[in-house]
Design an enzyme around this catalytic site. Structure first.
Site, short mmCIF file in Angstrom:
data_model
loop_
_atom_site.label_atom_id
_atom_site.label_comp_id
_atom_site.label_asym_id
_atom_site.label_seq_id
_atom_site.Cartn_x
_atom_site.Cartn_y
_atom_site.Cartn_z
N SER A 134 -9.40 1.93 2.95
CA SER A 134 -8.52 2.70 2.10
C SER A 134 -7.48 1.85 1.36
O SER A 134 -6.77 2.35 0.49
CB SER A 134 -7.78 3.75 2.95
OG SER A 134 -6.97 3.14 3.94
N LYS A 153 0.84 -1.20 0.00
CA LYS A 153 0.00 0.00 0.00
C LYS A 153 0.87 1.25 0.00
O LYS A 153 1.93 1.29 0.64
CB LYS A 153 -0.91 -0.03 1.23
CG LYS A 153 -1.94 1.10 1.30
CD LYS A 153 -2.80 0.95 2.54
CE LYS A 153 -3.84 2.05 2.67
NZ LYS A 153 -4.69 1.88 3.88
N SER A 160 -9.80 -0.44 7.01
CA SER A 160 -9.16 -0.20 5.71
C SER A 160 -8.51 -1.41 5.08
O SER A 160 -8.18 -1.38 3.90
CB SER A 160 -8.13 0.93 5.85
OG SER A 160 -8.77 2.17 5.97
#
Length: 464
Positions: free
Chosen positions: A155, A80, A179
């Site tokens: 996210s 990420k 997330s």
């Protein structure tokens, strides 16, 4: 040497590279080709193809020279874009950090590299990890591989989309309040939010330190367990069977306002588990909603400003938090504010509720002898992408004709584990429409390895 399909399981590819059935270079080239063909998904924030091939060459030369291969030898992973990878930009999805290139890996990445992982790029994300849709006005939106008109979630949506599309076999996400788990559920992959504090979060763009976690994501729980073992240096036990597992069901909180598809899918899995000897205990926690309501937003709202200000001072000296806040998208306008007396009071009240929640959940686990709480990760499958400019607050989500507030639709079910710091695992299943659904298991503090073992048993029950 025969080629191995890089879309098969992480375990299978690691076995193939470690046995010499295929080379890491073959895996690397196939992965880069798949990245190029899937570019329209928006899963990747960036990658360096030359570096991927360089890593592969180093692995293959070392293996040919007799070096011992690690447990993740040549396994392609995505990271990420708020987790530092040396030499690659770390934008955290926001333009103010667009030119920041870390010189060192985050500790979580160091552990994966030491096990032989092939880092193939950075995955896209919701800006500053402050949203659940994965839609980013600056760098593009991660789309759901199962239906490109639907959101991948946030996210950590880019990581989930990359796994579901076969771009990589595993990856890292962060989870402050869902997330990892929300995009994993929407994209049909497995994700683990570990016990808070169990895995190091240095080298990661922060949001709320008392809630922030970094965790593995993979296409199956079995693959996820391999990543966790490397990251935590803890073995995941193998259960002989599912008999004797005790799961708690909280009807009046986790199982309300579900879509018909989600409710039926969850009920079918419960029936299957009971047939295998799993004990499902109905629990009552009438105070849960009051303890959770508003607590996570109050903590994030208070902690994020100071955490990001300190981070900027470290990685972007001279950039103010005000400058960063002024460049964010419309959906985050007003989200980064210096704490005032009112927010400080709300923060203290939220911390008090958190302690009461931990005590209450601890009593429930002890009194009923449960291994985990069990429920759908989200009330519905992945919603359609929002159309038009992003706004704050985000519009609600229509579920079977009923408009649910955004926090109810995305965060209600994931928030108790986030607030209490519990390990939380989402297991993928397929709904009647063909869209993925997620089943969540929350264990008690420190039970991460056993939770993964239970998750493997649940996964086996629903896939066989």
């Amino acid at each position: 040497m025969s080629s191995v399909d890089p879309t098969q399981s992480l375990i299978a590819v690691a076995k193939a590279t470690r046995s010499g059935q295929t080379t890491v270079m073959q895996i690397a080239r196939s992965t880069l080709d798949r990245q190029a063909r899937q570019a329209g998904l928006g899963a990747m924030a960036g990658f360096d193809a030359d570096d991927v091939l360089r890593q592969a060459s180093v692995f293959d030369r070392a293996f040919a020279g007799g070096d011992r291969a690690g447990p993740l030898h040549g396994v392609p992973l995505v990271i990420k874009d708020n987790i530092h990878v040396a030499g690659l930009p770390n934008t955290a999805g926001t333009p103010s950090l667009g030119s920041f290139i870390p010189a060192f890996d985050a500790s979580a990445v160091v552990r994966l590299r030491a096990a032989g992982a092939l880092i193939v790029g950075k995955a896209s994300m919701h800006e500053l990890a402050m949203g659940w849709t994965g839609q980013n006005p600056h760098f593009g939106t991660a789309r759901n591989p199962h239906d490109s008109d639907r959101m991948a979630g946030g996210s950590s949506g880019g990581t989930a989309a990359a796994l579901a599309a076969g771009i990589a076999l595993g990856g890292l996400g962060t989870d402050t309040n869902g997330s990892i788990r929300i995009p994993s559920a929407f994209c049909g992959v497995a994700g683990l939010r570990p016990t808070h504090g169990y895995l190091p979060t240095d080298g990661i763009t922060p949001l709320a330190p008392s809630l922030d976690t970094v965790g593995p994501m993979a296409r199956t729980v079995a693959d996820l367990a391999v990543l966790y073992q490397v990251m935590a240096d803890r073995m995941v036990p193998r259960l002989a069977d599912a008999e004797g597992i005790r799961l708690g069901l909280v009807q009046d909180y986790f199982l309300t306002e579900l879509s018909q598809e989600t409710g039926l899918g969850f009920a079918a899995v419960c029936d299957r588990l009971k047939a295998l000897g799993v004990q499902l205990l109905k629990l009552e926690l009438p105070e849960l909603a009051d303890l959770v309501a508003g607590s996570v937003p109050a903590i994030i709202g208070h902690e994020s400003y100071a955490a990001l200000e300190s981070y900027l001072a470290e990685v972007r000296p001279g950039m103010s938090i005000e400058a960063l806040a002024g460049s964010v998208g419309n959906d985050l306008r007003g989200a980064l504010r210096r704490p005032d007396t009112e927010s400080q009071q709300a923060y203290r009240a939220a911390l008090h509720r958190r302690e009461k929640l931990r005590a209450r959940l601890g009593a429930v686990f002890a009194e009923h002898g449960i291994d985990a709480l069990f429920y759908p990760t989200t009330p519905m499958p992945a919603p359609l992408l929002q159309q038009g400019p992003l706004v704050s607050p985000a519009p609600g989500v229509t579920v079977d004709g009923t408009l649910l507030p955004t926090r109810t639709a995305f965060a209600r079910n994931v928030s108790p584990a986030s607030l209490a710091g519990l390990p939380s695992l989402t297991v993928p299943i397929t709904g009647a429409s063909g869209l993925p659904l997620g089943l969540q298991l929350d264990g008690w503090v420190g039970s991460d390895a056993r939770l993964l073992a239970i998750g493997r048993a649940v996964e086996a029950a629903v896939t066989h």
